[in-house]
Design a protein around this motif. Structure first.
Motif, PDB file in Angstrom:
ATOM      1  N   LEU A 190       0.836  -1.206   0.000  1.00 53.30           N
ATOM      2  CA  LEU A 190       0.000   0.000   0.000  1.00 53.30           C
ATOM      3  C   LEU A 190       0.867   1.250   0.000  1.00 53.30           C
ATOM      4  N   GLN A 191       1.848   1.300   0.886  1.00 49.94           N
ATOM      5  CA  GLN A 191       2.725   2.471   0.970  1.00 49.94           C
ATOM      6  C   GLN A 191       3.515   2.672  -0.318  1.00 49.94           C
ATOM      7  N   GLU A 192       3.975   1.593  -0.923  1.00 52.45           N
ATOM      8  CA  GLU A 192       4.755   1.706  -2.165  1.00 52.45           C
ATOM      9  C   GLU A 192       3.895   2.253  -3.298  1.00 52.45           C
ATOM     10  N   ILE A 193       2.689   1.728  -3.462  1.00 50.36           N
ATOM     11  CA  ILE A 193       1.819   2.204  -4.540  1.00 50.36           C
ATOM     12  C   ILE A 193       1.417   3.649  -4.278  1.00 50.36           C
ATOM     13  N   GLN A 194       1.079   3.981  -3.036  1.00 47.76           N
ATOM     14  CA  GLN A 194       0.720   5.365  -2.717  1.00 47.76           C
ATOM     15  C   GLN A 194       1.896   6.302  -2.978  1.00 47.76           C
ATOM     16  N   ARG A 195       3.099   5.871  -2.655  1.00 45.01           N
ATOM     17  CA  ARG A 195       4.284   6.698  -2.892  1.00 45.01           C
ATOM     18  C   ARG A 195       4.464   6.962  -4.380  1.00 45.01           C
ATOM     19  N   LEU A 196       4.325   5.916  -5.190  1.00 47.82           N
ATOM     20  CA  LEU A 196       4.487   6.067  -6.634  1.00 47.82           C
ATOM     21  C   LEU A 196       3.401   6.960  -7.232  1.00 47.82           C
ATOM     22  N   LEU A 197       2.159   6.770  -6.795  1.00 46.14           N
ATOM     23  CA  LEU A 197       1.070   7.604  -7.313  1.00 46.14           C
ATOM     24  C   LEU A 197       1.203   9.051  -6.844  1.00 46.14           C
ATOM     25  N   GLN A 198       1.651   9.240  -5.623  1.00 54.44           N
ATOM     26  CA  GLN A 198       1.863  10.600  -5.115  1.00 54.44           C
ATOM     27  C   GLN A 198       2.896  11.325  -5.986  1.00 54.44           C
ATOM     28  N   LYS A 199       3.929  10.595  -6.361  1.00 55.80           N
ATOM     29  CA  LYS A 199       4.983  11.176  -7.195  1.00 55.80           C
ATOM     30  C   LYS A 199       4.459  11.522  -8.592  1.00 55.80           C
ATOM     31  N   GLU A 200       3.566  10.695  -9.125  1.00 52.84           N
ATOM     32  CA  GLU A 200       3.101  10.878 -10.502  1.00 52.84           C
ATOM     33  C   GLU A 200       1.851  11.749 -10.634  1.00 52.84           C
ATOM     34  N   ILE A 201       0.879  11.594  -9.717  1.00 50.90           N
ATOM     35  CA  ILE A 201      -0.385  12.337  -9.868  1.00 50.90           C
ATOM     36  C   ILE A 201      -0.683  13.250  -8.683  1.00 50.90           C
ATOM     37  N   ASN A 202       0.264  13.392  -7.773  1.00 50.67           N
ATOM     38  CA  ASN A 202       0.157  14.292  -6.617  1.00 50.67           C
ATOM     39  C   ASN A 202      -0.966  13.934  -5.651  1.00 50.67           C
ATOM     40  N   LYS A 203      -1.315  12.672  -5.569  1.00 48.00           N
ATOM     41  CA  LYS A 203      -2.230  12.180  -4.535  1.00 48.00           C
ATOM     42  C   LYS A 203      -2.016  10.684  -4.387  1.00 48.00           C
ATOM     43  N   PRO A 204      -2.261  10.162  -3.178  1.00 49.87           N
ATOM     44  CA  PRO A 204      -1.995   8.738  -2.949  1.00 49.87           C
ATOM     45  C   PRO A 204      -2.887   7.821  -3.784  1.00 49.87           C
ATOM     46  N   GLY A 205      -4.082   8.246  -4.091  1.00 47.69           N
ATOM     47  CA  GLY A 205      -4.944   7.525  -5.019  1.00 47.69           C
ATOM     48  C   GLY A 205      -5.661   6.310  -4.497  1.00 47.69           C
ATOM     49  N   ILE A 206      -4.982   5.421  -3.811  1.00 49.42           N
ATOM     50  CA  ILE A 206      -5.641   4.196  -3.371  1.00 49.42           C
ATOM     51  C   ILE A 206      -5.765   4.188  -1.850  1.00 49.42           C
ATOM     52  N   GLU A 207      -6.790   3.491  -1.404  1.00 50.72           N
ATOM     53  CA  GLU A 207      -7.101   3.427   0.025  1.00 50.72           C
ATOM     54  C   GLU A 207      -6.596   2.136   0.667  1.00 50.72           C
ATOM     55  N   GLN A 208      -6.692   1.033  -0.069  1.00 50.13           N
ATOM     56  CA  GLN A 208      -6.306  -0.266   0.474  1.00 50.13           C
ATOM     57  C   GLN A 208      -5.701  -1.140  -0.615  1.00 50.13           C
ATOM     58  N   VAL A 209      -4.835  -2.027  -0.203  1.00 50.43           N
ATOM     59  CA  VAL A 209      -4.339  -3.117  -1.045  1.00 50.43           C
ATOM     60  C   VAL A 209      -4.916  -4.387  -0.441  1.00 50.43           C
ATOM     61  N   LEU A 210      -5.564  -5.179  -1.276  1.00 49.44           N
ATOM     62  CA  LEU A 210      -6.184  -6.418  -0.811  1.00 49.44           C
ATOM     63  C   LEU A 210      -5.523  -7.594  -1.510  1.00 49.44           C
TER      64      LEU A 210
END
Length: 172
Positions: free
Chosen positions: A145-165
């Motif tokens: 979750l933290q890795e995907i949020q970090r990548l999305l934050q870098k690319e679209i300026n928001k964490p984007g996802i709430e959960q990884v299932l």
């Protein structure tokens, strides 16, 4: 005459037994009433003040309900190899992302190679023994979750996802 003495003693004994029974019933009712009263008093004492309840209700009325959940599966499955006790082991992992905004799906699809690379690097760096425990799986889920949020934050300026299932977790 002896018969008369026995007859007079029986009604006295019966009325004495009835008095004890009535006394016990009254005592039980009093104890139950005190217990109920004490419980109600304790609940009233421990309950938050009514002013705070009305403030909390007012705040919850002002907040809009969350947007409906959108589930996005990452396909194909992520595979990782591990060396464990001289043997090759592997993990097959199906991941579904929970988000609440439609525009995040387009960003995930655009940046899928980067996301999959980040997840592959993260997962393959784990210890096989730790992934066998429930705690290890939960830690991995949080790290993904933290890795995907970090990548999305870098690319679209928001964490984007709430959960990884983890919808499938096969460890062999």
């Amino acid at each position: 005459m002896a018969d008369d003495d026995q007859n007079t003693e029986q009604p006295a004994a019966e009325s004495g037994g009835k008095k004890k029974l009535i006394s016990l019933i009254i005592l039980a009712i009093v104890v139950a009433a005190m217990s109920v009263g004490g419980t109600l008093a304790a609940l009233k004492f421990l309950a938050p003040p009514a002013a705070q309840d009305s403030e909390a209700t007012a705040e919850s009325d002002q907040l809009p309900p969350p947007a409906p959940a959108i589930y996005y599966p990452l396909k194909p499955s992520i595979l990782a190899n591990f060396e464990y006790r001289g043997r090759q082991r592997y993990l097959q992992l199906d991941i579904t992302l929970l988000m609440r905004e439609d525009d995040v799906i387009a960003a995930i699809e655009t940046h899928m190679p980067m996301i999959r690379n980040g997840l592959n690097m993260l997962i393959s760096g784990q210890l096989y023994e730790e992934l066998q425990t429930a705690e290890g799986k939960e830690i991995l889920r949080q790290q993904c979750l933290q890795e995907i949020q970090r990548l999305l934050q870098k690319e679209i300026n928001k964490p984007g996802i709430e959960q990884v299932l983890f919808t499938s977790f096969i460890l062999q």
